[in-house]
Each structure stands twice: as structure tokens, then as C-alpha cells.
Design an enzyme around this catalytic site. Sequence first.
Site, PDB file in Angstrom:
ATOM      1  N   GLU A 249       0.894  -1.174   0.000  1.00 58.46           N
ATOM      2  CA  GLU A 249       0.000   0.000   0.000  1.00 58.46           C
ATOM      3  C   GLU A 249       0.921   1.209   0.000  1.00 58.46           C
ATOM      4  OE1 GLU A 249      -3.271   0.044  -0.091  1.00 58.46           O
ATOM      5  OE2 GLU A 249      -3.742  -2.055   0.260  1.00 58.46           O
ATOM      6  N   CYS A 287      -1.750   9.447   2.030  1.00 52.96           N
ATOM      7  CA  CYS A 287      -1.473   8.924   0.690  1.00 52.96           C
ATOM      8  C   CYS A 287      -2.559   9.332  -0.298  1.00 52.96           C
ATOM      9  CB  CYS A 287      -1.329   7.416   0.740  1.00 52.96           C
ATOM     10  SG  CYS A 287      -2.670   6.639   1.635  1.00 52.96           S
TER      11      CYS A 287
END
Length: 479
Positions: A249, A287
Site C-alpha cells: 500500500e 497517501c
Amino acid sequence: MQLETTPIRVAGAQVWGSQTQPVTRPDGGDPAGHVTVADPEHVEAAVSAAHHVAPEFAGLPAHRRADALAHVSRRLTESREDLAAVIVAEGGKPVRWARAEVDRAAATFRLAGEEARRWVGDLQRLDTDPSGEGRIALNRRVSRGPVLGITPFNFPLNLVAHKVAPALAVGAPIVLKPAPATPLSALFLGGLLAETDLPAGSWSILTVPNERMNPLVTDPRLPVVSFTGSGPVGWGIRDLVPRKHVTLELGGNAAVVVCADWNSLADLQRAAQRIATFGVGQAGQSCISVQRVIADRSVFDQLRDLVVAEVQAQVLGDPEREETTLGPMIDERAAQRAHSWITEAVDAGAHVLTGGRRDYARLEPTVLVDVPPGARVDRDEVFAPVLSLRAVDGLDEALAAVNDSDFGLQVGVFTHDITTAFRAHRDLEVGGVIVGDVPSYRADQMPYGGTKGSGIGREGVRYAMEDLTYDRTLVLTGI
Ligand code: NAD
């Protein structure tokens, strides 16, 4: 010494070692605490315990796992203020964002507890062809085995929860290695896990220096590596252990598209408010923070002015104060790096509409226009409170601009038009399309993950549980 230093958790037990490290506040000043650094024998003990408990843990009744996860969820909620204070101290996250993170972590554990009760697999007909007459398949989801979880600094509690809770839900032991800047939130969670009756060895939380991580990553007793963090580190791990099951991720340069039909004053005010909040809030260190704003030329000027006003209304300040919406970046070096990217873009022709200055780890929320193609502030992950705005002519150009990226995590599309929504969903090379909002929206049960440089695999409680398990098929004949 022992009273002041936070212990690590080896097979659930508190352990103090020969080495400690300070946990610094992003703003400087007194450390937020001191933490034990795992000695090699602690690492060995944690891995060995995970390995040995794996068969017993996989067989633990679902209700025991579910009850333990529900207990942690409740205790997270009860500990909300204390935990938020820890997140603020070590990560510099504004307290209102820190509380929201605790709430989400409680939801992550609650969801995992619920999923643990219904987690089973499926039954499949095989008599769809003549050769399968009289047969049936029972596909059981089986743990891939002990997990090494590695997490970043920016959600020091909920991203740890996204590693630990799904692993415990499927009966996979986990060794969790939190970010060096923010280990205290993870170890606080360890205190809550220790209140459950999960078997010793089913979880450990250890700080390990980055330069000592390779033996842990390559240890064959941990067949799964679940990593959340930056691209270079993540892809490096994958290269190191190509035969392990690796989930990555990673980062991105998330875009938001504002379409021509999103054009009333109320529409544009809402888009501007969400873009500012999730572009520069918590110093842009998510993110899926908004980084690239791609607006149709017909709405661009009005949106630009509203975004600048909303960004100027954000409060850069002490993260402990209620009104603060962004505090310092994680450290001075991170702010220096982002500031140098702004300077580079300006030298190449970009214009700063607001912000742009730095004081130690604090970077003013910044809005840029006229950013030249290829500038790092646009092309790479800026991971800072910096927005780049550009006008495009029509939907085709907007979607092409989104896809013109090495990353593909999530995208936000402001439109009222269902056809545009489906078009964006069909054509954008990302893990998720958020219509009517910014890319930064995430619910903890959603599948979550990226394409291209943003990673491989999916999290989101049930999807992480799928990722940590595989189908083992039983074919019964004569049924
Ligand atoms: P980072 O890559 O520097 O560190 C992440 C973790 O990896 C830390 O625990 C670190 O100690 C560890 N690590 C570093 N070197 C290692 C090595 N050689 N071997 C094994 N582990 C090692 O990332 P960061 O600065 O903490 O976090 C920011 C990054 O995380 C950004 O790129 C952001 O986009 C990304 N992120 C992604 C998601 C997502 O879900 N996709 C969520 C949050 C953050």
C-alpha cells in the site's frame, strides 16, 4: 529507566531491552517519550512464537477471535482522548484529526470482529458440466501463515489496526513493526490487545531499526509481508522476497476533477472547502491527500479563487489546539524536501497563489498554478500541504490528465452527471473513484489499494482478510 521507557511487546508481553530511542515531537522540543528498540533476541522470540502458535491460532474458535477484536474496539473508544494525545505528541497531527483516527481504528477492529464470525469460504456446484455430476466443492479460506506488518508514520494507529485486526480475524499471527517516528500509538494499542485472551505469540509489536529489517523481511517463518509506506521501500521489499506473498500500500499524487456541470456557487464552494481541507489538512501527509486539482476551464477561475480563500482559512498551528487544522510536517527534513520542490517549480515558471514559506517543520499551506509538466511537485508524491491547480478543456482532457501519472490510488470527481461518473469509473486507472467528493474519502470496510506505482493488493477489512488467506478446496464425490 524502565518507568520512563515504553516497552515493546514480544509475544504479547512487555519487554525492555538494552537500547532505547527518543520519540521526537515533529515541532522539536522535549521528546514525546522514549521507546525500547528490539534486540535481535527479541525479534527472534517474536518470530519464533508466531511460527509456533500458528496452527493453534488458526484453529481458535471464531467467537474467541471476534470477542477479542470487539473488546479492543470498545477499549479504543474508551481511550479516545489519551490515544489522541499520543498521536498528537509523536506525529504532530492536529487533535481533531487524531480523534477521528482513533474512531476509525475502533471501527476497523469492530468490523474485523464482525467479519470473523462469518468468515468461512464458499460451497460450489461442480455439476455444471457432465464431468462434475455427483460432485461438490467446499472452498475454505485458510491462513497463509504468520504476517510481518510494516506501517508508516502518518496514520500511526489506524494503519496498524488495518494490519493487526484482519490478521487476528483470520487466525494469522502477526509481528507488527511500526514507523520509527510514531511507535507509541502502536504500543498503546498493544496494551489493549494484552487485555484479551488471544494466545501468546499471536501478536507482537516491535521497533526495529530500518537497517536491521532485512533478516526479518526474509525470515521464512513469516510467509506474508504486508507493507504500507513509500514506494522505494515497498518495491525494494518485494524485490527482496519475490516468493513471499507481499502486499504493498504505497503513495500517490491523488487528483480531483471538477467538471463543467459542477458550476453553481454552492457547488464550487463545497468543492473548494473539501479540496482545501483534504489537500492541506494534517499537512497533506496522507497517501490520498488532494495534490492535483484538474478543473474544467469554464469553472477554473472561480474555483481557484475559492480554493485560495479556503486554504487561507486553514489554521497552521499547535496541533494540541482545537482550532488547528494543520500542524508541522513529520520532521524538518520532510518540510525542507517539500519546500525545495516548490522552489524548483517556481524556478521553472510556476506561480504561488498563497503560502510557500517554511519555518522549521512547518510549511505554509501552498497553492500553485502554472506548474510546468514534469515538476516534482506535480509528478511525484508531494506528501505536504501543497496543491497544484490546472485548467483543462473537457472531460477527455481531464481524465487523460488523471491517468498521466505513475500512480493510481484514488481520484475524486465532482459532477452531477451519472454518465460522467460511469465514464470516470470505466476509464480511470485507479483503485477507487469517489464521485461528489475528494479522493481522500476512505471507509474502513471499502476495498482500498492502488494500481501502477501505488502498490499491489487490497486492504479494507474483508479484503485484507482475503489477502491474508487462500482457498483450500475440498471436492466431495458421490454427493
Ligand atoms: P517509509 O517507506 O519511509 O516507511 C514505512 C515503514 O517502512 C516504516 O515502518 C519504516 O521503518 C519501514 N522501513 C523503512 N526502510 C525499511 C527497510 N529497508 N525494510 C523494511 N522496512 C523498512 O514511509 P513513511 O515516510 O513512514 O510514510 C509515508 C509513505 O507512506 C507515503 O509514501 C505514503 O503515501 C505512504 N502511505 C500509503 C498508504 C496506503 O494505504 N496506500 C497509507 C499511508 C501512507
